[in-house]
Design a protein around this motif. Sequence first.
Motif, short mmCIF file in Angstrom:
data_model
loop_
_atom_site.label_atom_id
_atom_site.label_comp_id
_atom_site.label_asym_id
_atom_site.label_seq_id
_atom_site.Cartn_x
_atom_site.Cartn_y
_atom_site.Cartn_z
N THR A 145 0.90 -1.04 -0.03
CA THR A 145 -0.07 -0.06 -0.05
C THR A 145 0.83 1.35 0.07
O THR A 145 1.79 1.14 0.84
CB THR A 145 -0.88 -0.14 1.35
OG1 THR A 145 -1.43 -1.22 1.40
CG2 THR A 145 -1.90 1.42 1.24
N ILE A 146 0.75 2.26 -1.08
CA ILE A 146 1.31 3.53 -0.91
C ILE A 146 0.67 4.66 -0.64
O ILE A 146 -0.54 4.76 -1.11
CB ILE A 146 2.35 3.49 -2.22
CG1 ILE A 146 1.53 3.69 -3.40
CG2 ILE A 146 3.35 2.46 -2.16
CD1 ILE A 146 2.35 4.12 -4.62
N SER A 147 1.07 5.76 -0.23
CA SER A 147 0.35 6.87 -0.10
C SER A 147 1.10 7.69 -1.34
O SER A 147 2.22 7.89 -1.58
CB SER A 147 0.84 7.62 1.23
OG SER A 147 0.48 6.73 2.29
N ILE A 148 0.04 8.48 -1.94
CA ILE A 148 0.48 9.27 -3.16
C ILE A 148 -0.52 10.53 -3.19
O ILE A 148 -1.82 10.17 -2.86
CB ILE A 148 0.38 8.39 -4.24
CG1 ILE A 148 1.04 9.10 -5.73
CG2 ILE A 148 -0.87 7.68 -4.69
CD1 ILE A 148 1.37 8.31 -6.89
N ASP A 149 -0.19 11.33 -3.44
CA ASP A 149 -1.26 12.75 -3.53
C ASP A 149 -1.65 12.69 -4.76
O ASP A 149 -1.47 11.98 -5.88
CB ASP A 149 -0.43 14.07 -3.19
CG ASP A 149 0.49 14.31 -4.24
OD1 ASP A 149 0.37 14.55 -5.66
OD2 ASP A 149 1.69 14.40 -3.82
N ASP A 150 -2.97 13.40 -4.95
CA ASP A 150 -3.84 13.60 -6.12
C ASP A 150 -3.26 13.79 -7.31
O ASP A 150 -3.46 13.09 -8.17
CB ASP A 150 -5.09 14.58 -5.73
CG ASP A 150 -6.05 13.94 -4.60
OD1 ASP A 150 -5.76 12.77 -3.83
OD2 ASP A 150 -6.86 14.68 -4.01
N LEU B 75 -1.02 11.08 -8.32
CA LEU B 75 -1.83 9.84 -8.86
C LEU B 75 -2.39 10.38 -10.26
O LEU B 75 -2.58 9.57 -11.01
CB LEU B 75 -2.87 9.52 -7.94
CG LEU B 75 -3.87 8.25 -8.41
CD1 LEU B 75 -2.94 7.25 -8.10
CD2 LEU B 75 -4.92 8.07 -7.02
#
Length: 154
Positions: free
Chosen positions: A5-10, A13
């Motif tokens: 799972t990775i965090s990525i800003d809008d 993305l």
Amino acid sequence: MQRITISIDDALLETVDRLGRQRGYQSRSEAMRDIVREAAVADGSVMAGDAPCMATLTFVFEHETRDLARRLTLAQHDHHELSVSTLHVHVDHRDCLEVMVLRGTVYQVKAFADAVITQRGVRHGSLHLIPIDSGEGHGHPHLHGHGAHQHHQG
Ligand code: NI
């Protein structure tokens, strides 16, 4: 294959999705895998340090800052075996754009590029490594010196 799972800003993305649409990836996972692979090839991290490569080193610099123009030219003469060719463009009164074509081992090329890019006054430094094979296997004989040029008489 692992699932992460990775965090990525809008915005980022959206960039992934746009690249995915442009290139025709079936999924975000496939797009991300390919983008990472591409980055790994370009920066040489998947290549052995002693592997032969060609590279382009692109950067912008302020030619009057700390005598950079002269110092960068000197650096290329010091490494003339690496420096194949340089394109120099005068961007405006302050900035110059250079594209250097380098040839050597991955280690040599990266060390040289790091030395250039980290200079104060150098911006937008970008190194793109291109793996080269031995030159065999393309159906072209690879000759140097005697035999490279055949002179037929009569
Ligand atoms: Ni210039």
